[in-house]
Design a protein around this motif. Structure first.
Motif, PDB file in Angstrom:
ATOM      1  N   PHE A   8       0.836  -1.201   0.000  1.00 13.05           N
ATOM      2  CA  PHE A   8       0.000   0.000   0.000  1.00 13.05           C
ATOM      3  C   PHE A   8       0.870   1.249   0.000  1.00 13.05           C
ATOM      4  CE2 PHE A   8      -2.140   3.416   2.326  1.00 13.05           C
ATOM      5  CZ  PHE A   8      -3.302   3.545   1.584  1.00 13.05           C
ATOM      6  N   ASP A   9       1.875   1.277   0.867  1.00 17.81           N
ATOM      7  CA  ASP A   9       2.776   2.432   0.937  1.00 17.81           C
ATOM      8  C   ASP A   9       3.514   2.627  -0.386  1.00 17.81           C
ATOM      9  OD1 ASP A   9       2.020   2.914   3.534  1.00 17.81           O
ATOM     10  OD2 ASP A   9       3.817   2.045   4.437  1.00 17.81           O
ATOM     11  N   HIS A  10       3.962   1.549  -0.985  1.00 14.47           N
ATOM     12  CA  HIS A  10       4.654   1.639  -2.274  1.00 14.47           C
ATOM     13  C   HIS A  10       3.706   2.156  -3.354  1.00 14.47           C
ATOM     14  CE1 HIS A  10       7.577   0.755  -5.366  1.00 14.47           C
ATOM     15  NE2 HIS A  10       6.648   0.085  -6.029  1.00 14.47           N
ATOM     16  N   ASP A  11       2.479   1.679  -3.337  1.00 17.70           N
ATOM     17  CA  ASP A  11       1.487   2.090  -4.332  1.00 17.70           C
ATOM     18  C   ASP A  11       1.144   3.572  -4.197  1.00 17.70           C
ATOM     19  OD1 ASP A  11      -0.390   1.347  -6.465  1.00 17.70           O
ATOM     20  OD2 ASP A  11      -1.942   1.776  -4.971  1.00 17.70           O
ATOM     21  N   LYS A  12       1.092   4.063  -2.982  1.00 20.62           N
ATOM     22  CA  LYS A  12       0.728   5.461  -2.726  1.00 20.62           C
ATOM     23  C   LYS A  12       1.936   6.388  -2.630  1.00 20.62           C
ATOM     24  CE  LYS A  12      -3.658   4.669  -2.386  1.00 20.62           C
ATOM     25  NZ  LYS A  12      -4.566   5.079  -3.422  1.00 20.62           N
ATOM     26  N   LEU A  13       3.122   5.856  -2.978  1.00 18.64           N
ATOM     27  CA  LEU A  13       4.378   6.614  -2.904  1.00 18.64           C
ATOM     28  C   LEU A  13       4.633   7.163  -1.506  1.00 18.64           C
ATOM     29  CD1 LEU A  13       4.252   8.553  -6.285  1.00 18.64           C
ATOM     30  CD2 LEU A  13       5.489   6.444  -5.772  1.00 18.64           C
ATOM     31  N   ILE A  14       4.381   6.337  -0.518  1.00 21.26           N
ATOM     32  CA  ILE A  14       4.642   6.706   0.867  1.00 21.26           C
ATOM     33  C   ILE A  14       5.899   5.966   1.305  1.00 21.26           C
ATOM     34  CG2 ILE A  14       3.800   6.662   3.238  1.00 21.26           C
ATOM     35  CD1 ILE A  14       0.954   6.685   2.094  1.00 21.26           C
ATOM     36  N   ASP A  15       6.934   6.715   1.672  1.00 14.94           N
ATOM     37  CA  ASP A  15       8.187   6.118   2.111  1.00 14.94           C
ATOM     38  C   ASP A  15       8.103   5.757   3.589  1.00 14.94           C
ATOM     39  OD1 ASP A  15       9.448   6.441  -0.362  1.00 14.94           O
ATOM     40  OD2 ASP A  15      10.075   8.481   0.135  1.00 14.94           O
ATOM     41  N   VAL A  16       8.905   4.792   3.985  1.00 19.64           N
ATOM     42  CA  VAL A  16       9.029   4.442   5.393  1.00 19.64           C
ATOM     43  C   VAL A  16      10.364   4.987   5.865  1.00 19.64           C
ATOM     44  CG1 VAL A  16       9.163   2.584   7.087  1.00 19.64           C
ATOM     45  CG2 VAL A  16       7.628   2.374   5.130  1.00 19.64           C
ATOM     46  N   ALA A  17      10.298   5.900   6.818  1.00 20.42           N
ATOM     47  CA  ALA A  17      11.509   6.511   7.358  1.00 20.42           C
ATOM     48  C   ALA A  17      11.829   5.852   8.690  1.00 20.42           C
ATOM     49  CB  ALA A  17      11.303   8.007   7.559  1.00 20.42           C
ATOM     50  N   LYS A  18      13.035   5.348   8.800  1.00 18.89           N
ATOM     51  CA  LYS A  18      13.477   4.723  10.037  1.00 18.89           C
ATOM     52  C   LYS A  18      14.328   5.745  10.779  1.00 18.89           C
ATOM     53  CE  LYS A  18      15.524   0.460  11.675  1.00 18.89           C
ATOM     54  NZ  LYS A  18      16.133  -0.809  11.260  1.00 18.89           N
ATOM     55  N   VAL A  19      13.857   6.154  11.949  1.00 19.92           N
ATOM     56  CA  VAL A  19      14.543   7.154  12.750  1.00 19.92           C
ATOM     57  C   VAL A  19      15.032   6.480  14.026  1.00 19.92           C
ATOM     58  CG1 VAL A  19      14.362   9.368  13.930  1.00 19.92           C
ATOM     59  CG2 VAL A  19      13.065   8.980  11.842  1.00 19.92           C
ATOM     60  N   THR A  20      16.343   6.456  14.193  1.00 23.36           N
ATOM     61  CA  THR A  20      16.938   5.870  15.387  1.00 23.36           C
ATOM     62  C   THR A  20      17.321   7.004  16.321  1.00 23.36           C
ATOM     63  OG1 THR A  20      17.833   4.088  14.022  1.00 23.36           O
ATOM     64  CG2 THR A  20      18.744   4.322  16.223  1.00 23.36           C
ATOM     65  N   THR A  21      16.797   6.952  17.537  1.00 24.07           N
ATOM     66  CA  THR A  21      17.066   7.977  18.538  1.00 24.07           C
ATOM     67  C   THR A  21      17.446   7.322  19.859  1.00 24.07           C
ATOM     68  OG1 THR A  21      14.712   8.051  19.128  1.00 24.07           O
ATOM     69  CG2 THR A  21      15.480   9.666  17.518  1.00 24.07           C
ATOM     70  N   ALA A  22      17.985   8.122  20.773  1.00 24.75           N
ATOM     71  CA  ALA A  22      18.349   7.605  22.090  1.00 24.75           C
ATOM     72  C   ALA A  22      17.121   7.465  22.982  1.00 24.75           C
ATOM     73  CB  ALA A  22      19.373   8.520  22.751  1.00 24.75           C
ATOM     74  N   VAL A  23      16.113   8.285  22.742  1.00 22.10           N
ATOM     75  CA  VAL A  23      14.854   8.236  23.496  1.00 22.10           C
ATOM     76  C   VAL A  23      13.698   8.236  22.491  1.00 22.10           C
ATOM     77  CG1 VAL A  23      15.774   9.388  25.549  1.00 22.10           C
ATOM     78  CG2 VAL A  23      14.802  10.749  23.714  1.00 22.10           C
ATOM     79  N   PRO A  24      12.512   7.779  22.882  1.00 21.05           N
ATOM     80  CA  PRO A  24      11.386   7.774  21.934  1.00 21.05           C
ATOM     81  C   PRO A  24      11.042   9.180  21.444  1.00 21.05           C
ATOM     82  CG  PRO A  24      10.880   6.447  23.868  1.00 21.05           C
ATOM     83  CD  PRO A  24      12.173   7.161  24.158  1.00 21.05           C
ATOM     84  N   LEU A  25      10.597   9.259  20.186  1.00 22.50           N
ATOM     85  CA  LEU A  25      10.194  10.545  19.601  1.00 22.50           C
ATOM     86  C   LEU A  25       8.901  11.040  20.231  1.00 22.50           C
ATOM     87  CD1 LEU A  25      10.708  10.074  15.749  1.00 22.50           C
ATOM     88  CD2 LEU A  25      12.042  11.500  17.270  1.00 22.50           C
ATOM     89  N   THR A  26       8.838  12.332  20.454  1.00 22.84           N
ATOM     90  CA  THR A  26       7.591  12.943  20.901  1.00 22.84           C
ATOM     91  C   THR A  26       6.744  13.246  19.670  1.00 22.84           C
ATOM     92  OG1 THR A  26       8.492  15.177  20.777  1.00 22.84           O
ATOM     93  CG2 THR A  26       8.749  14.009  22.887  1.00 22.84           C
ATOM     94  N   ALA A  27       5.488  13.590  19.889  1.00 24.53           N
ATOM     95  CA  ALA A  27       4.591  13.895  18.764  1.00 24.53           C
ATOM     96  C   ALA A  27       5.085  15.111  17.986  1.00 24.53           C
ATOM     97  CB  ALA A  27       3.176  14.123  19.282  1.00 24.53           C
ATOM     98  N   ALA A  28       5.604  16.112  18.697  1.00 25.10           N
ATOM     99  CA  ALA A  28       6.100  17.323  18.035  1.00 25.10           C
ATOM    100  C   ALA A  28       7.325  17.003  17.166  1.00 25.10           C
ATOM    101  CB  ALA A  28       6.449  18.381  19.079  1.00 25.10           C
ATOM    102  N   LEU A  29       8.248  16.208  17.697  1.00 22.89           N
ATOM    103  CA  LEU A  29       9.426  15.835  16.912  1.00 22.89           C
ATOM    104  C   LEU A  29       9.042  14.966  15.719  1.00 22.89           C
ATOM    105  CD1 LEU A  29      12.138  15.072  19.619  1.00 22.89           C
ATOM    106  CD2 LEU A  29      12.151  16.889  17.934  1.00 22.89           C
TER     107      LEU A  29
END
Length: 185
Positions: A101-122
């Motif tokens: 579905f993501d490939h069909d809709k040209l939606i990329d999957v971004a893998k973000v590695t952080t030291a702590v979980p991302l907040t909604a704002a980030l």
């Protein structure tokens, strides 16, 4: 992984059916819910993979869990997999569907590695930056790795941007190792 080809075939068939029905977004949301629920619930995964539990009991359990939360096409997938004795593939089918579905809709999957979980704002800022860099929409998969100390590592497709503190320390170390500093005492 065993059954990956079969899961991909089922996922393609479900995507085609969802497109014909013009319900691909609803089916995608349902498939994400199915994959997340089964992945987070170890007992449910064990039930689906158990050869001792009868298929009709597995289908009844899945219908009881998901009947109010998912669409009819996804419920039909559960029934079809049950008929074909392929219920252990349900999680793989759901994940493959989301990828297709993501490939069909040209939606990329971004893998973000952080030291702590991302907040909604980030998370919003990361999505905006990805849209700016690639021109495509993206979904963010956050991986928490305390070894990077701080900052982040962003990977979208074949692009990687490393802004972690551990990378900065490694760069400094390489510069000191490669330079010909002479200690003046």
């Amino acid at each position: 992984m065993k059954g990956t080809r079969a899961a991909l075939r089922y996922a393609k068939a479900v995507l085609n059916l969802a497109k014909e029905s013009k319900k691909e977004v609803e089916v995608n949301e349902s498939m994400q819910l199915i994959a997340q629920t089964i992945s987070e619930n170890e007992e449910l995964a064990l039930v689906l993979n158990s050869p001792v539990i009868k298929t009709d009991h597995k289908i009844k359990a899945l219908n009881a869990i998901f009947s109010e939360a998912i669409d009819q096409i996804s419920l039909g997938v559960i029934g079809l997999l049950g008929e074909n004795k392929r219920l252990p593939l349900l999680v793989q089918v759901a994940k493959q569907f989301t990828i297709l579905f993501d490939h069909d809709k040209l939606i990329d999957v971004a893998k973000v590695t952080t030291a702590v979980p991302l907040t909604a704002a980030l998370n919003k800022k990361v999505l905006a930056k990805i849209k700016e860099l690639t021109g495509h929409e993206a979904t963010v998969e956050n991986v928490v790795n305390p070894d990077i100390l701080g900052g982040f590592i962003l990977r979208v497709g074949d692009i990687q941007y490393d802004a972690s503190i551990s990378n900065n320390f490694n760069e400094l170390k390489r510069q000191f190792d490669n330079s010909h500093f002479v200690a003046k005492i």
